[in-house]
Design a protein around this motif. Structure first.
Motif, short mmCIF file in Angstrom:
data_model
loop_
_atom_site.label_atom_id
_atom_site.label_comp_id
_atom_site.label_asym_id
_atom_site.label_seq_id
_atom_site.Cartn_x
_atom_site.Cartn_y
_atom_site.Cartn_z
N GLY A 153 4.52 -5.15 -4.74
CA GLY A 153 5.81 -5.83 -4.73
C GLY A 153 6.30 -6.26 -6.09
N THR A 178 9.44 -9.76 -9.19
CA THR A 178 8.75 -9.78 -7.90
C THR A 178 9.75 -9.66 -6.76
OG1 THR A 178 7.02 -11.19 -8.82
CG2 THR A 178 7.15 -11.06 -6.43
N PRO A 226 11.33 -9.98 -3.02
CA PRO A 226 11.23 -10.99 -1.96
C PRO A 226 10.15 -10.62 -0.95
CG PRO A 226 13.53 -10.47 -2.40
CD PRO A 226 12.71 -9.49 -3.19
N ASN A 227 9.33 -11.58 -0.60
CA ASN A 227 8.23 -11.39 0.35
C ASN A 227 7.22 -10.35 -0.15
OD1 ASN A 227 9.43 -13.17 2.31
ND2 ASN A 227 10.84 -11.50 2.80
N ASN A 228 7.24 -10.08 -1.45
CA ASN A 228 6.35 -9.08 -2.04
C ASN A 228 6.43 -7.73 -1.33
OD1 ASN A 228 4.64 -11.90 -2.55
ND2 ASN A 228 4.63 -10.48 -4.27
N ASN A 229 7.63 -7.38 -0.88
CA ASN A 229 7.80 -6.09 -0.21
C ASN A 229 7.38 -4.95 -1.14
OD1 ASN A 229 8.79 -7.29 2.09
ND2 ASN A 229 10.94 -6.92 1.61
N THR A 238 12.37 -0.30 -1.86
CA THR A 238 11.19 -0.74 -1.12
C THR A 238 10.76 0.26 -0.06
OG1 THR A 238 12.27 -1.87 0.74
CG2 THR A 238 12.09 -3.10 -1.34
N GLU A 269 9.38 -3.92 8.56
CA GLU A 269 10.04 -4.55 9.71
C GLU A 269 11.47 -4.04 9.88
OE1 GLU A 269 9.67 -8.75 9.27
OE2 GLU A 269 7.50 -8.75 9.66
#
Length: 377
Positions: A95, A113, A115-118, A136, A140
């Motif tokens: 991520g 970085t 978001p949410n380390n995607n 990315t 989900e």
């Protein structure tokens, strides 16, 4: 009836397009054990190599002698790019996009970085060096393009989450237009955006539906007015960048294999546009480790050379300076290959155009202030 076989792509043999021919000058092992090379890039002073053990190694570009090892990422390194002579950028499924100053030891000088380390699969920096974009993996049900202010890693400018429905494998800024971005995805779409106001709905310009999971895309042509696309199904297609119209679908490029020419083509590696001659080349490989260089015409291919003896397994990446007659290769056998034109002199250094040679780099200025065949994704 075609009994299920792909149509034969017209091919001729034109060795004169690469003169003098390339020959293996040196081979070096990246490491031993079950480790293979993902990506290769180069500037004048370094050959930069990423591998499946999450390491980035720096080599002397003329001798393949090891110079340094960069260790930061904790998951698969999806892409590496040099930026000028002193900076290297890398993205990872951890991520993060890291910016390394090769004049310093230790950690990256900047880290962007997601978001949410995607997991990040691709990235690029625009021409004005003001925007960093990264694509990315599908997480989900969402595959996103994140945009950062390249001068401030903590400033996420925008996120596009509606344009693609699967892994975003390619993010490419236009070579001469800092506001134009192209993305490619496993969903088969090539999207082109105008980032003037950073609005996804307003910014999307054209969409090309290639019908196949996208492996590699890139601009070519004198004004970068065309697009090439290599798919994970080993198809090659050419597109008009302005209106998203298809120029030609070659279909399965494995259909060009011809033993009479010494050509076995099992997969595509990437394409490269040669600005001096205006030619587009396809670099492809065989399961035995050969590298094929083919000139791409509008509806046919011309075999220029088959490079053999450097690898024993699939070649994942090449870095070719066609003007200088130097090609680097790396593959699943964990070997690096240095191929040179027969007339190349030992003392002439590699010359690679860099962003910093055009104008001052804010990334570089910032770093100077701090210090005086599975898919890889």
């Amino acid at each position: 009836m075609n009994d299920g076989l792909p149509p034969q792509i017209p091919i001729t043999y034109e060795p004169a397009l690469i003169q003098p021919p390339l020959a293996l000058r040196q081979s070096s092992a990246f490491s031993h054990g079950d480790i293979y090379i993902f990506d290769i890039a180069a500037n004048s002073n370094n050959l930069i190599v990423s591998a499946s053990n999450h390491q980035i190694k720096l080599y002397n570009p003329q001798t393949l002698a090891i110079k340094n090892v960069l260790q930061f990422h904790t998951d698969t390194i999806s892409q590496i790019k040099p930026h000028g002579e002193h900076l290297v950028m890398s993205s990872s499924k951890d991520g993060r996009v890291a910016v390394w100053d090769l004049r310093t030891e230790g950690a990256p000088v900047q880290v962007f970085t997601a978001p949410n380390n995607n997991p990040l699969l691709s990235f690029d920096l625009n021409l004005s060096e003001s925007i960093l974009a990264a694509g990315t993996e599908l997480v989900e049900y969402d595959a996103s393009i994140h945009f950062w202010d390249a001068r401030n890693p903590t400033k996420l400018m925008s996120t596009y989450a509606e344009s693609h429905s699967d892994d975003i494998t390619n993010v490419k800024f236009h070579p001469t237009n800092a506001s134009r971005l192209m993305t490619g995805s496993v969903d088969g779409l090539i999207c082109q955006f105008d980032l003037t106001d950073m609005d996804e709905d307003e910014g999307i310009m054209v969409v090309s539906n290639t019908g196949s999971s996208i492996n590699k895309i890139g601009y070519f042509g004198p004004q970068s007015e065309y697009i090439y696309c290599l798919s994970h199904m080993e198809t090659l297609s050419l597109w008009n960048a302005e209106d998203a119209d298809a120029i030609h679908h070659f279909g399965d490029i494995r259909g060009v294999s011809q033993s009479a020419l010494g050509l076995t083509l099992d997969y595509g590696i990437d394409c490269q546009y040669e600005t001096e001659s205006g030619r587009l080349f396809l670099l492809s490989g065989s399961n035995e480790g050969n590298i094929n260089i083919l000139h791409v015409n509008a509806t046919s291919l011309q075999l220029c050379q088959v490079l053999s003896g450097g690898h024993s397994e699939i070649v994942r990446s090449t870095c070719w300076d066609s003007r200088r007659g130097i090609l680097y290769s790396g593959g699943e056998d964990a070997k690096l290959g240095l191929w040179t034109a027969n007339a190349l002199q030992e003392t002439i250094p590699l010359q690679v155009a860099s962003a910093s040679s055009r104008h001052g780099s804010p990334l570089q200025a910032r770093s100077e202030g701090k210090s005086a065949r599975s898919t890889p994704y």
